[in-house]
Design a protein around this motif. Structure first.
Motif, PDB file in Angstrom:
ATOM      1  N   ALA A  21      69.499 112.228  55.627  1.00 34.81           N
ATOM      2  CA  ALA A  21      69.989 110.904  56.004  1.00 34.81           C
ATOM      3  C   ALA A  21      68.972 110.265  56.939  1.00 34.81           C
ATOM      4  O   ALA A  21      68.518 110.879  57.899  1.00 34.81           O
ATOM      5  CB  ALA A  21      71.338 111.019  56.703  1.00 34.81           C
ATOM      6  N   VAL A  37      70.747 107.809  52.341  1.00 30.44           N
ATOM      7  CA  VAL A  37      70.776 109.239  52.060  1.00 30.44           C
ATOM      8  C   VAL A  37      69.889 109.494  50.848  1.00 30.44           C
ATOM      9  O   VAL A  37      70.074 108.891  49.786  1.00 30.44           O
ATOM     10  CB  VAL A  37      72.220 109.725  51.825  1.00 30.44           C
ATOM     11  CG1 VAL A  37      72.238 111.190  51.438  1.00 30.44           C
ATOM     12  CG2 VAL A  37      73.048 109.488  53.085  1.00 30.44           C
ATOM     13  N   PHE A  63      79.723 110.431  56.228  1.00 30.35           N
ATOM     14  CA  PHE A  63      79.288 111.694  55.616  1.00 30.35           C
ATOM     15  C   PHE A  63      80.502 112.584  55.336  1.00 30.35           C
ATOM     16  O   PHE A  63      80.621 113.155  54.259  1.00 30.35           O
ATOM     17  CB  PHE A  63      78.314 112.450  56.515  1.00 30.35           C
ATOM     18  CG  PHE A  63      77.038 111.717  56.805  1.00 30.35           C
ATOM     19  CD1 PHE A  63      76.512 110.766  55.941  1.00 30.35           C
ATOM     20  CD2 PHE A  63      76.345 111.973  57.980  1.00 30.35           C
ATOM     21  CE1 PHE A  63      75.332 110.092  56.222  1.00 30.35           C
ATOM     22  CE2 PHE A  63      75.168 111.317  58.273  1.00 30.35           C
ATOM     23  CZ  PHE A  63      74.659 110.377  57.396  1.00 30.35           C
TER      24      PHE A  63
END
Length: 95
Positions: A21, A37, A63
């Motif tokens: 990321a 990402v 996430f």
């Protein structure tokens, strides 16, 4: 992607992270930050999203929602600072 990003992608792949990321300022000044990402093996973009403050908390929430966890979250650490001013953390599937 710049040299700093490619270098950190190689390190992430060597450490077994499938994803990395990255967070950088959005192109329009004062418009917040954007998280991207990227797959460490191919440098393909998997997904991305804008974040405001506190950006790290918002990123970690997204996430988790997508089924990933980062060492920064688990260890309550900072994201790594890249030489070009961006920040990064590795991502692993939360299983």
């Amino acid at each position: 992607m710049g040299d700093a990003v490619h270098a950190v992608l190689a390190v992430g792949a060597a450490q077994g992270a499938a994803l990395l990321a990255l967070v950088y300022p959005r192109p329009v000044a004062g418009d917040g930050l954007h998280v991207t990402v990227v797959e460490t093996g191919t440098a393909d973009v998997r997904f991305g999203f804008p974040v405001g403050e506190p950006w790290a908390v918002q990123a970690e929430r997204e996430f988790a929602r997508q089924g990933y966890v980062s060492p920064a979250s688990v260890l309550r650490g900072d994201w790594e600072t890249l030489p070009d001013g961006g920040r990064c953390t590795r991502l692993y599937r939360n299983s």
